[in-house]
Design an enzyme around this catalytic site. Structure first.
Site, mmCIF file in Angstrom:
data_model
loop_
_atom_site.group_PDB
_atom_site.id
_atom_site.type_symbol
_atom_site.label_atom_id
_atom_site.label_comp_id
_atom_site.label_asym_id
_atom_site.label_seq_id
_atom_site.Cartn_x
_atom_site.Cartn_y
_atom_site.Cartn_z
ATOM 1 N N ASP A 186 3.103 -5.296 12.520
ATOM 2 C CA ASP A 186 2.322 -4.342 11.188
ATOM 3 C C ASP A 186 3.088 -2.604 11.216
ATOM 4 O OD1 ASP A 186 0.437 -2.937 9.501
ATOM 5 O OD2 ASP A 186 -1.105 -3.091 10.801
ATOM 6 N N ASN B 114 0.886 -0.900 -0.232
ATOM 7 C CA ASN B 114 0.154 -0.372 0.431
ATOM 8 C C ASN B 114 1.099 1.513 0.348
ATOM 9 O OD1 ASN B 114 0.773 -0.212 2.605
ATOM 10 N ND2 ASN B 114 -1.208 0.329 3.599
ATOM 11 N N GLY C 93 -1.609 3.585 12.489
ATOM 12 C CA GLY C 93 -0.440 2.469 12.571
ATOM 13 C C GLY C 93 0.262 3.287 13.170
ATOM 14 N N HIS D 11 -6.694 -7.817 4.602
ATOM 15 C CA HIS D 11 -6.699 -7.130 6.008
ATOM 16 C C HIS D 11 -8.035 -6.619 6.594
ATOM 17 C CE1 HIS D 11 -6.382 -2.650 8.092
ATOM 18 N NE2 HIS D 11 -8.001 -2.693 7.624
HETATM 19 ZN ZN LIG Z 1 -3.915 -4.373 7.784
#
Ligand SMILES: [Zn+2]
Length: 446
Positions: free
Chosen positions: A325, A114, A344, A199
């Protein structure tokens, strides 16, 4: 031929069922000999070039992280811009991310697609591999996008990306909402023997949400993301894995409902595996009371009962492996406040100590179990030839001081980003050396 002796450590190699005090001899970048202290005899050429005293330390296979974000766009740039202003503005590059990886004991990391633009082509995959090799630190293995442009409308060219070196496929950051497209992607992945990393979040149920639905939505006056958004998506992914015959790996499991769903799917024989992150194991949504955006993650931090369910799932193996992550953001992006800041947290350099706090100290996992969740288990999920200290294997090794106390301070991290939710934590368990292919690529000199 350069040789290295790791002397007198507790060698824990779950892949071989090994847990004993002994020596590891590395020659030519590979594990040459492993055994109890004093039984290996001198190296053929006499003394090793370097001996590292590992007494009181754990010698483990290098850790594998199936889930990191390095942010570098996967496109070849004009030479003048590589390493110049363009890359300088990023919260992380492949090089700084790989440095963070080895600082945390990770020798193999899987980079999510991403990026901007998304990693959805063979060229993009090849770029990540090349830049990872140039960095010469951790092995950087790219995950290709499931759909073209990560837009969720049509399957990307999975075969071409796999041929270029993609180790799995994911639209991580979001789900593939369209059921037909999702199933088509899974069928294509199954046809080429690839794993789909999902996800799991139902976009309609999660729409507009900022924090876990529950007491924090009231306390903070912010819209919630219900746990049902994850549970429903995990149910769909598990069903689709069976229908398509595709191995599905569920990213960052965060709810009791998702845990129960994965557990049931496994008993029914669905080809499903799952991971949990440090922050979903060690933090609850209560962390958000001060409205600090560093605690904003996707999926969101959940309730104490969700955390307990995720921890129990790690203990009983429903959750197969641990993954950070690692999601770097600039200070400016995180300064936009809880609503506007991107979700995040960074995780690579604090992961081991947080796992020790959340899993080893309470007796959920012992050291061999923890190391298995960081090495052989993730290797098996993606079919990687890493995660072992077997003779002949590439010498990817992490040396740990299990007892050394330290205070997590992101100012000392190799990561370019500072969005660490564990700053100030007094922890135990520190990476002392990280070896990739027999080379010492990180050493704790503090
Ligand atoms: Zn994710």
């Amino acid at each position: 031929m350069a040789s290295l002796l790791l002397k007198g450590g507790r060698i824990i190699d779950p892949a071989a069922g090994r847990d004993e005090v002994g020596d590891v001899v590395i020659e030519g970048g590979r594990i040459a000999r492993v055994g109890p202290a004093g039984t290996l005899g001198p190296a053929p050429g006499g003394q090793a070039d370097r001996t590292i005293d590992c007494r009181g330390r754990i010698v483990a296979p290098g850790f594998i992280d199936l889930h990191v974000h390095f942010r570098e766009p996967p496109v070849a740039r004009a030479a003048s811009r590589v390493g110049g202003a363009d890359l300088a503005a990023l919260p992380e590059t492949i090089e700084t991310g790989a440095a963070a990886a080895v600082g945390g004991g990770f020798t193999t990391v899987c980079a999510m697609p991403n990026t901007d633009p998304p990693m959805d082509s063979a060229e993009a995959v090849a770029y990540y591999i090349r830049r990872g090799r140039e960095a010469g630190l951790a092995r950087v293995l790219p995950v290709g996008a499931m759909t073209r442009g990560r837009a969720g409308r049509e399957a990307a060219d999975l075969s071409a990306m796999k041929a270029a070196g993609a180790v799995a496929f994911s639209d991580d950051g979001s789900d593939v909402a369209d059921a037909k497209v999702f199933e088509a992607v899974l069928r294509r992945a199954a046809a080429i023997g690839a794993v789909a990393i999902c996800h799991c979040e139902d976009a309609r149920l999660a729409a507009g949400g900022i924090v876990n639905d529950g007491p924090m939505t009231l306390a903070l006056g912010l819209p919630g993301i219900p746990s049902e958004a994850e549970t429903a998506a995990v149910e769909r992914a598990c069903r689709a894995s069976t229908v398509a015959g595709c191995r599905v790996h569920i990213a960052h499991v965060s709810t009791a409902g998702a845990v129960a769903t994965v557990r049931l799917a496994k008993t029914e024989g669905a080809p499903v595996t799952a991971e949990a992150t440090p922050h979903h194991l060690a933090l609850t949504h209560e962390a958000l009371r001060g409205r600090e955006s560093v605690f904003k993650v996707s999926p969101p931090l959940r309730s104490a009962s969700d955390v307990a369910a995720v921890v129990e799932a790690v203990r009983d193996g429903t959750i197969d492996c641990l993954a950070t992550d690692h999601a770097p953001h600039t200070a400016a992006a995180k300064a936009k406040g809880l609503v506007a800041a991107p979700p995040g947290v960074i995780g690579l350099e604090s992961a081991l100590a947080v796992y020790v706090r959340a899993l080893v100290e309470p007796g959920v996992l012992d050291w061999p179990d923890l190391i298995a969740r960081l090495t052989v288990h993730p290797a098996h999920i993606l079919g990687l030839t890493a995660g072992t200290l077997a003779v002949g294997a590439a010498a990817d090794v992490t040396v740990i001081d299990p007892d050394e106390p330290w205070v997590i301070d992101p100012a000392h991290f190799a990561s370019r980003a500072r969005n660490c939710p564990f700053a100030g934590w007094k922890v135990k368990g520190r990476v002392k050396q990280t070896l990739v292919g027999g080379r010492v690529v990180y050493e704790d000199l503090a």
